[in-house]
Design a protein around this motif. Structure first.
Motif, mmCIF file in Angstrom:
data_model
loop_
_atom_site.group_PDB
_atom_site.id
_atom_site.type_symbol
_atom_site.label_atom_id
_atom_site.label_comp_id
_atom_site.label_asym_id
_atom_site.label_seq_id
_atom_site.Cartn_x
_atom_site.Cartn_y
_atom_site.Cartn_z
ATOM 1 N N ASP A 172 12.260 2.329 10.605
ATOM 2 C CA ASP A 172 12.712 3.331 11.569
ATOM 3 C C ASP A 172 13.497 2.742 12.730
ATOM 4 N N CYS A 186 0.819 -1.208 0.000
ATOM 5 C CA CYS A 186 0.000 0.000 0.000
ATOM 6 C C CYS A 186 0.862 1.270 0.000
ATOM 7 N N ALA A 187 0.206 2.407 -0.170
ATOM 8 C CA ALA A 187 0.921 3.689 -0.207
ATOM 9 C C ALA A 187 1.597 3.979 1.125
ATOM 10 N N TRP A 188 0.964 3.579 2.242
ATOM 11 C CA TRP A 188 1.557 3.826 3.562
ATOM 12 C C TRP A 188 2.849 3.048 3.724
ATOM 13 N N CYS A 189 2.848 1.788 3.342
ATOM 14 C CA CYS A 189 4.064 0.968 3.437
ATOM 15 C C CYS A 189 5.152 1.494 2.518
ATOM 16 N N ARG A 190 4.773 1.940 1.319
ATOM 17 C CA ARG A 190 5.772 2.452 0.386
ATOM 18 C C ARG A 190 6.401 3.741 0.898
ATOM 19 N N ARG A 191 5.680 4.468 1.772
ATOM 20 C CA ARG A 191 6.236 5.678 2.367
ATOM 21 C C ARG A 191 6.993 5.391 3.669
ATOM 22 N N GLY A 192 7.121 4.132 4.032
ATOM 23 C CA GLY A 192 7.828 3.778 5.258
ATOM 24 C C GLY A 192 6.999 3.924 6.506
ATOM 25 N N GLU A 193 5.666 3.950 6.374
ATOM 26 C CA GLU A 193 4.773 4.115 7.514
ATOM 27 C C GLU A 193 3.898 2.891 7.697
ATOM 28 N N CYS A 222 -0.511 0.835 8.293
ATOM 29 C CA CYS A 222 -0.959 0.115 7.100
ATOM 30 C C CYS A 222 -2.414 -0.335 7.272
#
Length: 350
Positions: A300, A93-100, A104
């Motif tokens: 992180d 998902c977009a959240w995982c691709r942003r490192g968040e 998710c």
């Protein structure tokens, strides 16, 4: 394999034989060498988490060795020393691709959405995103302690609240997360005051860097506690953390802040008796920030792991006892009322 199994919400807990799980595509199986017993595990037993299906294997703070690698997993091999966040992001998902990955929308959580780490083996999904390598100099109990308590406290104080050197930090609740926040606050150069209802926990907080400790006796209201904290912090804390997850502790944390202060909610606040009442008049009038912290993505971890490897943060010093699976099954239902001044680690090999 042996595993702790909860039969039903608030029901019997015992140790049973279960099949060793197989590594899913993209995931791995970890041989558990240490796993933390956390208040969140008690919430799972009590039936406060709607994601839990019974019978259920709890446990979400873990460290161990890779035992099996699934199809499509690169960079990891059997025998690697690993830990993982309690939130496993999907990796797509977009959240995982942003490192968040910690937020998710398709996340999985060992010990909540699928069988957890109170067992000899546990699955970690999307290994490329969620596995964290444990340096040789970091012990398994220390690495396991990072998965929920230290990671949540670290991200809450650093990434969410932006705690600065010299600021006052108020920590409400000196359990595992609270003591982690105390230790991290010291490493960041903050001045910390701690509130708890047990003197043993306050003694542990003082030993690990708190400047002041306040005993929350039954006669003290959240406003009473906040008044005492304002006295000790020269007008209120810059950052306050509710590390318990209760209407009264959340209120005490918010009221302990100075104007324009930042509150971090770490303790779970399940709506068991309806959603908790929060002093929003203070939030509005003093322009307070209310921040949630839901763990920390594997991406992180290096900064926190570096502090541990350098000895600036020492989660191993908070380990109060190590028990086996059989004792964990006995302790879990009573954990919410335990009088502890540190972390309980489960060693499934015992």
């Amino acid at each position: 394999m042996r595993a702790v199994v909860i039969e039903s919400a608030g029901g019997r807990v015992g140790v049973e034989e279960r099949p060793v799980p197989a590594a899913p595509p993209g995931g791995v199986v970890v041989r558990v060498l240490a796993t933390g017993l956390c208040r969140s595990d008690w919430h799972a037993w009590a039936g406060h988490d709607t994601d839990v299906t019974f019978p259920h294997v709890p446990g979400h703070e873990l460290a161990g060795e890779v035992a099996e690698v699934g199809d499509g997993v690169g960079g990891w091999a059997v025998g690697d020393r690993v830990t993982a966040p309690f939130v496993s992001g999907c990796g797509r998902c977009a959240w995982c691709r942003r490192g968040e990955a910690q937020v998710c929308p398709d996340q999985q959580q060992p010990g909540f959405t699928y069988p957890g780490s109170f067992a000899e083996y546990v699955v970690i999904h999307a290994a490329a995103l969620n596995l964290v390598r444990v340096p040789v100099g970091v012990s398994m109990p220390a690495a396991a302690s990072l998965g929920c308590r230290f990671a949540t406290a670290y991200r809450g104080l650093v990434a969410r609240a932006g705690l600065q050197e010299g600021e006052w930090l108020a920590v409400v609740g000196a359990g595992g997360v609270g003591l982690s926040a105390v230790m991290i606050g010291r490493a960041l150069g903050a001045r910390t005051v701690v509130v708890d209802r047990h003197q043993e926990a306050l003694d542990a907080a003082l030993a690990h860097g708190a400047r002041h400790a306040v005993l929350a006796t039954p006669d003290l209201t959240p406003s009473d506690l906040a008044e005492r904290l304002h006295e000790l912090t020269d007008g209120g804390a810059h950052v306050a953390v509710d590390a318990v997850g209760d209407e009264a502790t959340a209120a005490a944390s918010i009221l302990a802040l100075r104007r324009r202060g930042r509150h971090v909610q770490v303790g779970l606040l399940p709506p068991v008796d309806g959603h908790p009442r929060i002093p929003m008049d203070r939030v509005i009038g003093w322009e307070l920030d209310l921040l949630g912290s839901h763990g920390m993505a594997a991406a992180d971890y290096p900064e926190l792991m570096a502090l541990v490897a350098a000895g600036r943060v020492r989660p191993q010093d908070l380990v109060e006892r190590t028990i086996g699976l059989a004792e964990a099954a006995v302790v879990l239902p009573t954990f919410d009322s335990a009088r502890l001044g540190g972390i309980t680690i489960i060693d499934p090999t015992r």
